[in-house]
Each structure stands twice: as C-alpha cells, then as structure tokens.
Design a protein around this motif. Structure first.
Motif, PDB file in Angstrom:
ATOM      1  N   LEU A 297       0.825  -1.202   0.000  1.00  0.00           N
ATOM      2  CA  LEU A 297       0.000   0.000   0.000  1.00  0.00           C
ATOM      3  C   LEU A 297       0.866   1.261   0.000  1.00  0.00           C
ATOM      4  N   ALA A 298       1.926   1.244   0.794  1.00  0.00           N
ATOM      5  CA  ALA A 298       2.803   2.422   0.865  1.00  0.00           C
ATOM      6  C   ALA A 298       3.464   2.688  -0.480  1.00  0.00           C
ATOM      7  N   ASN A 299       3.919   1.638  -1.138  1.00  0.00           N
ATOM      8  CA  ASN A 299       4.555   1.805  -2.448  1.00  0.00           C
ATOM      9  C   ASN A 299       3.549   2.295  -3.486  1.00  0.00           C
ATOM     10  N   THR A 300       2.341   1.750  -3.430  1.00  0.00           N
ATOM     11  CA  THR A 300       1.286   2.206  -4.338  1.00  0.00           C
ATOM     12  C   THR A 300       0.945   3.666  -4.074  1.00  0.00           C
ATOM     13  N   THR A 301       0.964   4.041  -2.798  1.00  0.00           N
ATOM     14  CA  THR A 301       0.708   5.444  -2.426  1.00  0.00           C
ATOM     15  C   THR A 301       1.757   6.359  -3.036  1.00  0.00           C
ATOM     16  N   PHE A 302       3.026   5.947  -2.956  1.00  0.00           N
ATOM     17  CA  PHE A 302       4.098   6.767  -3.538  1.00  0.00           C
ATOM     18  C   PHE A 302       3.865   6.966  -5.040  1.00  0.00           C
ATOM     19  N   ASP A 303       3.542   5.898  -5.737  1.00  0.00           N
ATOM     20  CA  ASP A 303       3.293   5.993  -7.183  1.00  0.00           C
ATOM     21  C   ASP A 303       2.091   6.892  -7.476  1.00  0.00           C
ATOM     22  N   ALA A 304       1.025   6.747  -6.676  1.00  0.00           N
ATOM     23  CA  ALA A 304      -0.214   7.488  -6.927  1.00  0.00           C
ATOM     24  C   ALA A 304      -0.029   8.990  -6.710  1.00  0.00           C
ATOM     25  N   VAL A 305       0.571   9.384  -5.587  1.00  0.00           N
ATOM     26  CA  VAL A 305       0.707  10.817  -5.310  1.00  0.00           C
ATOM     27  C   VAL A 305       1.699  11.465  -6.268  1.00  0.00           C
ATOM     28  N   ASN A 306       2.646  10.680  -6.775  1.00  0.00           N
ATOM     29  CA  ASN A 306       3.603  11.202  -7.758  1.00  0.00           C
ATOM     30  C   ASN A 306       2.899  11.582  -9.048  1.00  0.00           C
ATOM     31  N   LYS A 307       1.822  10.854  -9.367  1.00  0.00           N
ATOM     32  CA  LYS A 307       1.059  11.143 -10.587  1.00  0.00           C
ATOM     33  C   LYS A 307       0.049  12.272 -10.372  1.00  0.00           C
ATOM     34  N   ILE A 308      -0.500  12.356  -9.163  1.00  0.00           N
ATOM     35  CA  ILE A 308      -1.659  13.218  -8.938  1.00  0.00           C
ATOM     36  C   ILE A 308      -1.305  14.568  -8.334  1.00  0.00           C
ATOM     37  N   GLY A 309      -0.446  14.576  -7.325  1.00  0.00           N
ATOM     38  CA  GLY A 309      -0.080  15.844  -6.692  1.00  0.00           C
ATOM     39  C   GLY A 309      -1.179  16.397  -5.799  1.00  0.00           C
ATOM     40  N   TYR A 310      -0.911  17.568  -5.207  1.00  0.00           N
ATOM     41  CA  TYR A 310      -1.900  18.225  -4.355  1.00  0.00           C
ATOM     42  C   TYR A 310      -2.969  18.892  -5.214  1.00  0.00           C
ATOM     43  N   PRO A 311      -4.208  19.098  -4.726  1.00  0.00           N
ATOM     44  CA  PRO A 311      -4.647  18.814  -3.355  1.00  0.00           C
ATOM     45  C   PRO A 311      -5.179  17.388  -3.140  1.00  0.00           C
ATOM     46  N   GLU A 312      -5.478  16.665  -4.244  1.00  0.00           N
ATOM     47  CA  GLU A 312      -6.118  15.359  -4.093  1.00  0.00           C
ATOM     48  C   GLU A 312      -5.245  14.348  -3.358  1.00  0.00           C
ATOM     49  N   SER A 313      -3.929  14.513  -3.452  1.00  0.00           N
ATOM     50  CA  SER A 313      -3.032  13.543  -2.813  1.00  0.00           C
ATOM     51  C   SER A 313      -3.202  13.476  -1.304  1.00  0.00           C
ATOM     52  N   ARG A 314      -3.768  14.534  -0.720  1.00  0.00           N
ATOM     53  CA  ARG A 314      -3.962  14.518   0.736  1.00  0.00           C
ATOM     54  C   ARG A 314      -4.831  13.331   1.156  1.00  0.00           C
ATOM     55  N   ILE A 315      -5.789  12.946   0.297  1.00  0.00           N
ATOM     56  CA  ILE A 315      -6.699  11.846   0.620  1.00  0.00           C
ATOM     57  C   ILE A 315      -5.950  10.519   0.593  1.00  0.00           C
ATOM     58  N   ILE A 316      -5.109  10.347  -0.414  1.00  0.00           N
ATOM     59  CA  ILE A 316      -4.332   9.114  -0.559  1.00  0.00           C
ATOM     60  C   ILE A 316      -3.333   8.993   0.588  1.00  0.00           C
ATOM     61  N   LEU A 317      -2.669  10.090   0.914  1.00  0.00           N
ATOM     62  CA  LEU A 317      -1.712  10.091   2.020  1.00  0.00           C
ATOM     63  C   LEU A 317      -2.403   9.741   3.338  1.00  0.00           C
ATOM     64  N   SER A 318      -3.597  10.294   3.529  1.00  0.00           N
ATOM     65  CA  SER A 318      -4.343  10.025   4.757  1.00  0.00           C
ATOM     66  C   SER A 318      -4.740   8.557   4.852  1.00  0.00           C
ATOM     67  N   GLN A 319      -5.194   7.982   3.732  1.00  0.00           N
ATOM     68  CA  GLN A 319      -5.560   6.557   3.740  1.00  0.00           C
ATOM     69  C   GLN A 319      -4.371   5.704   4.157  1.00  0.00           C
ATOM     70  N   CYS A 320      -3.219   5.985   3.553  1.00  0.00           N
ATOM     71  CA  CYS A 320      -2.035   5.184   3.838  1.00  0.00           C
ATOM     72  C   CYS A 320      -1.561   5.385   5.278  1.00  0.00           C
ATOM     73  N   ALA A 321      -1.520   6.636   5.735  1.00  0.00           N
ATOM     74  CA  ALA A 321      -1.028   6.930   7.086  1.00  0.00           C
ATOM     75  C   ALA A 321      -1.897   6.270   8.155  1.00  0.00           C
ATOM     76  N   THR A 322      -3.206   6.356   7.983  1.00  0.00           N
ATOM     77  CA  THR A 322      -4.100   5.759   8.977  1.00  0.00           C
ATOM     78  C   THR A 322      -4.020   4.237   8.938  1.00  0.00           C
ATOM     79  N   TYR A 323      -3.820   3.670   7.752  1.00  0.00           N
ATOM     80  CA  TYR A 323      -3.662   2.212   7.640  1.00  0.00           C
ATOM     81  C   TYR A 323      -2.382   1.751   8.335  1.00  0.00           C
ATOM     82  N   LEU A 324      -1.290   2.448   8.070  1.00  0.00           N
ATOM     83  CA  LEU A 324      -0.012   2.078   8.680  1.00  0.00           C
ATOM     84  C   LEU A 324      -0.066   2.218  10.193  1.00  0.00           C
ATOM     85  N   ALA A 325      -0.701   3.295  10.662  1.00  0.00           N
ATOM     86  CA  ALA A 325      -0.801   3.506  12.104  1.00  0.00           C
ATOM     87  C   ALA A 325      -1.654   2.428  12.769  1.00  0.00           C
TER      88      ALA A 325
END
Length: 424
Positions: A297-325
């Motif tokens: 999931l973390a690796n997929t997150t890196f690939d996804a936010v690299n393509k999308i950027g802000y502001p939408e990436s905040r949602i992807i980052l949040s999903q990954c951070a809460t999952y990891l935590a």
C-alpha cells in the motif's frame, strides 16, 4: 524601517564576485564562470540545499548575458504556464527559463520542456534540493549539465552577516552590534536566505524597543526566534520535528496523531513525495512481515501521489497513514539486516560453502563448486535442510519473528522446518 523589500532580496548579489561560497563553480577559471564569461551557458540543473545561491546564480546569468529571462516555480506553475513561456521564447533569441524546485514537476510538465531545450528555444536552468537523478526525467537530465552547490560554511555565513550590517542601505545607518552569532548560524542551518531573514527579524524587533543600540546576542536571537518564526519551515528544524512526530505516531499505533502531523506537513507545503517516501520506509522498518500488505500500500501510495499531486493527494496520504498507524507492528526485518551487516563488518568475506557456489567453468566443477547442492523443490515441502551459512557462523540467527499473529505463523513454520537449529 518602512522598506518592504526583505533584507535577503536587498542583498542579493548581481555578480559572481559578490556570491557567498561556491568557489568551485564561480571562482577564477571555474567551469561556470568561464561559460558565463564566454556567453555560452548550457542548460543546467543547480542541485544543492536551500539558501546557497541557486536562484541568485540564475539571475546573475541572465543579467550578464542580457537575455530575456523567465522565472517559474514548480509549486504554482503548470503545463499551461510552461507552454506560454515557450511560445514567447520562440519570438526571442537566447531566452533563459529558470524553474525553481524543478523536482516538483511531474513527468508531463518535464516533457513539455524537453523539445524546447533540444531545439534551443530556451536555455533551461532548473533548481532543486533533491537528487536530480531520481527527480528529473532522464531524457531532460541528459540534456543538462548538473552543477552541485555546497552548503555555506560558517566563514561564508559570518561574512554575510557583516556585509549586511555594513552594506545594506537600511542597516548601515543603525547602531547594530553583532555580539554573538552562534544562534543565528545554528537556527539558519547554512541557509543564507534564512540567516538574513532572521537577522532582519531581530534587528526590526530590537529597533522597536530602542533606537540607541541594537545588540544581538544568542539569548536575544533565541527569544525572538521562538516567538516569531513560522510554525512550519519545510527546510528547517520544524521539518524534522514534524516528520519525526508523524513517524513516531504511526509507530505508536495512533492514527489520530498521525493524520494531525500529516495535516501539518500538507499545510506547510511539504513535498508530497517526501511524505510518501517516508511511509514506504516505515512500512518495512516498523511493520514488515507483521503485515506484508503495508509495504504494498505504501509503495502504491508513492506511485499514486507522484502522478496526482496536491490537493487530491492529501486523501491518498491520509488513507495510507491511517492504515499504517492501525496495522500490527514489527521491526524484526529491520533488526535482522542490521545485525547481519554488523557481523559482516566484523567477520569480513567469509568463504561461501562450495555446494552453493556457481560453476560456470570446467575447472570450477573439478573443484566441486556446486557439486552437493540440494535443489529444495526436489524435497518434501520444498525443504532440503541443507547448510547455507559459511562454516564460521553456522547456526547464527538474524531473523527472529515478533509476536503478531502473522509472525507467530512464520515462527511456527520455520520451527517445523529447522527444528532446534535456530531456536525458533
């Protein structure tokens, strides 16, 4: 003091001789100075930490060559802005395009530059704090010279402070005494712009209290800095404090604290790839085989936010951070590789057992290379039970699974194979 132009801008050098540091690039007979003096400046990437002169060098080049100069920031500019500049540059000769933080441009934005650089429509000067080998398209990078800027040393920074007091149009009229500079240098972290901004903040604050004397000491600097410096500086101390709190919150299985510090970084303009990269590391270092999906999931997150950027990436980052935590934690893999590396450094290049060696030549076969190797898949449960470690460290256990459900299963499996050998 009613001049609204910041001190760092008022003191920005106009010539290479005025530039602090970077003598390897700008000193007598240096590569960059020679190119500028000959009027033949190549497209280039200026790579170095913040506040060491990247933007200043770009301005000096444009000033010396006396050519049309365009400046874009990768934070606020898109493909449309790039194409607009390139259209204007086609009507001019020798235009220079400076792009600050070029590493933040995605592939599409960088591709838009490629043709113009190839055809010589513009001379590109990109500034980056990140390794361009990772962050700049290889096709674009191959058409640019990469110049590495070094951090400014303490002598450079002290000289800059003295110059500000003596030469600045406003400061030279004030009774400023630089009694101590340690705090100024430490807080600025080698960033000339931050150093001058902090000096200006101190002078302005003290001049409001007294017009007779402005004495700058370490204590005064620390007091003013703690009261007035921005809460989040993505290149300063807070940058490291916040990412540290973010990582420790995930490690402590607190998704609420994790998403709070994530929000602090997002609002502070932190590079989306920096955040995602740290989560990829965390997924392996702190979760590992307790939940192998975390790394995916973390690796997929890196690939996804690299393509999308802000502001939408905040949602992807949040999903990954809460999952990891919220995931089970284990540092067993991290501990294993560090222990193995420690032993390698201690024991050196121990000989690989003969049965594990490759035998590409007749001589090697005659020396029994690979002769007694047992192909695991030929045995029940695909397990031969052969010895794989060098003789000197036989039986050494590096990987010790933790107590999470998944790792308990791994421990049981390994014990069923190796019995008492590794004490699983």
């Amino acid at each position: 003091m009613n001049d609204s132009t910041p001190l760092a801008e008022r003191l920005r050098p106009n010539t290479l001789d005025e530039l602090a540091g970077q003598q390897h690039l700008t000193g007598a007979n240096s590569i960059l100075r020679t190119a500028i003096e000959n009027g033949k400046v190549p497209s280039m990437i200026l790579w170095g930490p913040p506040g060491v002169g990247k933007t200043t060098i770009a301005n000096i080049i444009a000033h010396n060559l006396q050519v049309p100069f365009y400046q874009l920031s990768a934070i606020s500019s898109g493909v449309k802005d790039v194409r607009e500049v390139l259209e204007n540059a086609k009507k001019q000769v020798g235009a220079v395009l400076f792009i600050d933080e070029i590493h933040r441009f995605n592939k599409g934005q960088q591709d838009a530059l490629l043709g113009a650089v190839e055809k010589g429509i513009v001379t590109l000067i990109g500034a980056t704090t990140e390794n361009p080998s990772f962050e700049v398209n290889s096709a674009l990078l191959s058409r640019c010279q990469v110049y590495v800027l070094k951090p400014l040393n303490r002598d450079d920074l002290n000289a800059l402070l003295q110059e500000a007091i003596k030469r600045d149009i406003l400061f030279k009229e004030l009774p400023i005494e630089l009694k101590e500079t340690e705090a100024l240098l430490n807080i600025s972290g080698g960033d000339a712009r931050k150093l001058l901004n902090l000096l200006e903040l101190c002078v302005n604050t003290l001049s409001e209290k007294s017009s007779k004397e402005i004495i700058i000491t370490d204590d005064v600097v620390m007091q003013i800095a703690q009261q007035k410096i921005a809460l989040y500086d993505k290149k300063g101390e807070q940058h490291y404090d916040i990412i540290s709190a973010f990582i420790k919150s995930m490690r402590g299985s607190d998704p609420n604290a994790a998403v709070y510090y994530l929000a602090r970084m997002i609002e502070g303009g932190e590079d989306v790839k920096f955040i995602a990269r740290r989560m990829v590391i965390f997924a392996s270092e702190d979760i590992g085989n307790a939940n192998a999906n975390a790394l995916l999931l973390a690796n997929t997150t890196f690939d996804a936010v690299n393509k999308i950027g802000y502001p939408e990436s905040r949602i992807i980052l949040s999903q990954c951070a809460t999952y990891l935590a919220s995931s089970a934690k284990s540092n067993a893999s991290y501990v294993a590789i560090d222990e193995a590396i420690t032993l390698v450094k201690k024991t050196g290049d121990l000989p690989v057992p003969l049965h594990l060696r490759n035998a590409p030549t007749k001589l090697m076969k005659q020396m029994n290379y690979g002769r007694d190797y047992q192909y695991a898949h030929n045995y029940e449960r695909s397990f031969a039970g052969q010895e794989y470690l060098p003789e000197k460290i036989i039986g050494t256990k590096f990987y010790d699974p933790g107590s999470t459900p998944r790792e308990v299963e791994l421990r049981k499996f390994l014990k069923s194979l190796w019995k008492e050998k590794y004490n699983y």
